[in-house]
Design an enzyme around this catalytic site. Sequence first.
Site, mmCIF file in Angstrom:
data_model
loop_
_atom_site.group_PDB
_atom_site.id
_atom_site.type_symbol
_atom_site.label_atom_id
_atom_site.label_comp_id
_atom_site.label_asym_id
_atom_site.label_seq_id
_atom_site.Cartn_x
_atom_site.Cartn_y
_atom_site.Cartn_z
ATOM 1 N N HIS A 112 5.013 -0.237 11.600
ATOM 2 C CA HIS A 112 4.875 -0.899 10.304
ATOM 3 C C HIS A 112 6.110 -0.673 9.431
ATOM 4 C CE1 HIS A 112 3.586 3.214 9.393
ATOM 5 N NE2 HIS A 112 3.681 2.955 8.109
ATOM 6 N N TYR B 1 1.612 16.123 16.411
ATOM 7 C CA TYR B 1 1.258 14.867 15.752
ATOM 8 C C TYR B 1 1.153 13.778 16.813
ATOM 9 C CZ TYR B 1 1.607 10.850 12.593
ATOM 10 O OH TYR B 1 1.376 9.686 11.915
ATOM 11 N N HIS C 121 9.020 1.889 11.294
ATOM 12 C CA HIS C 121 8.793 3.122 12.043
ATOM 13 C C HIS C 121 7.439 3.027 12.727
ATOM 14 C CE1 HIS C 121 7.266 3.665 7.936
ATOM 15 N NE2 HIS C 121 6.374 4.494 8.414
ATOM 16 N N HIS D 97 -8.471 0.601 13.333
ATOM 17 C CA HIS D 97 -8.594 1.763 12.458
ATOM 18 C C HIS D 97 -8.042 1.410 11.089
ATOM 19 C CE1 HIS D 97 -4.302 2.747 13.018
ATOM 20 N NE2 HIS D 97 -4.491 2.660 14.312
ATOM 21 N N HIS E 228 10.634 8.356 6.314
ATOM 22 C CA HIS E 228 10.777 6.930 6.573
ATOM 23 C C HIS E 228 10.721 6.233 5.220
ATOM 24 C CE1 HIS E 228 8.904 8.556 10.349
ATOM 25 N NE2 HIS E 228 10.046 8.038 10.788
ATOM 26 N N GLU F 225 7.635 7.344 2.875
ATOM 27 C CA GLU F 225 6.729 8.310 3.496
ATOM 28 C C GLU F 225 7.510 9.530 3.983
ATOM 29 O OE1 GLU F 225 4.750 6.279 6.654
ATOM 30 O OE2 GLU F 225 4.123 4.602 5.400
#
Length: 433
Positions: free
Chosen positions: A326, A341, A362, A283, A356, A332
């Site tokens: 990542h 979520y 995270h 993705h 983060h 973020e």
Amino acid sequence: MPGFGNDFETEALPGALPRGMNSPQKCAYGLYGEQLTGTAFTAPSHQNERTWCYRIRPSVKHVSRFSRIDVPYWKSAPHVLDDITSLGQYRWDPVPHSDADLTWIDGMHTMTTAGDVYTQVGMAMHVYLVTASMTDEYFFSADSELLVVPQEGRLRFCTELGVIEVAPKEIAILPRGLVYRVELLDGPARGFVCENYGQKLELPGRGPIGANCMANRRDFKTPVAAFEDRDAHSRVVIKWQGQFHETFIDHSPLDVVAWHGNYAPCKYDLRDYCPIGAILFDHPDPSIFTVLTAPSGVPGTANIDFVLFKERWMTAENTFRPPWYHKNVMSELMGNIYGQYDAKPNGFAPGGISLHNMMLPHGPDNVAFEKASNADLGPEKLDNTMSFMFETRFPQHLTEYAARQAPLQDDYIHCWDGIEKHFDGTPEGNWGK
């Protein structure tokens, strides 16, 4: 009026707009012509933003002597506190409502700041808690444009250029320098605000995607002209260089009878966002879900990205479908509007927030990782979910309110405790089966 960044014209009284010129010797209805500029006069034409207003009184009559006031929970960058650590992965439960009468100004609670309001870079992120309408009270920010993301309750923004009503699942953009009053339509109201110190928010370039999907220009709505000709003792609050000042006048400043230009507030229904995704394997990066971006001086590296994660189909084969683990050069900050979520099925409640910061690792908690790693990968509808991200190239610093008063989850870091070692030296790995 539909369109993003369009050049609009609108009049609340017939003939109030001059034809073929901006500044006639005498304006119709005895109005005053005045220009509101959102960019430097000499900005490139494709970026140049300004609106001509034809109003009952010029704006110089909408201010008097300024007095410094304290707005205790609204902070601006740089706001770095020696005794607060912003290094870490943080998450908050929804900020609870208050029994106090809180207007748009009093109810703004800053969670993080980034960059520098003095040099016009960066942002701040706020939670608003509104329990009372502003009455004969008005506000404008000379520092920033505001991106408003409601989560509970409806608000009405009565602005110089018209009226906007927003509800959860919608957003509003309020330009720098625009005067407005905020009324509570039903509440209490809670939501999120991204205060953008830098270049204005714009639609991201679609590149190979082409002309359609993501956020389409036609779905943004700008209000028609509406004016108030009302005498009343009124308070005007101005945010300037992180400071707040008040001034008092004897009338409503929302007196623009007609206007034309491309510098105006607008609203957008997030349900109109058309997501793009992978249809075979892997993705794309989460930037594929960008609704709006505020560019910086570094190409491709935003001052702010506003990113939306909403209902969508997932069909990729042989793919770990949730967001992967990542570390990112961007910081973020996420908020949950409603639902669950997918990378954090537990603990990230509607109204909740997570942060983060830049270059901090995270990703999915153990429950999400194990479920996605072992799922049967048929077509799956990710449903009942709408979260967003305010992402910036600057580190985000916690305010004292965020660190000590907001409902910080002390155990959030433990959501990764259950992650196990699957490496055993064999190509198959040890997946516990």
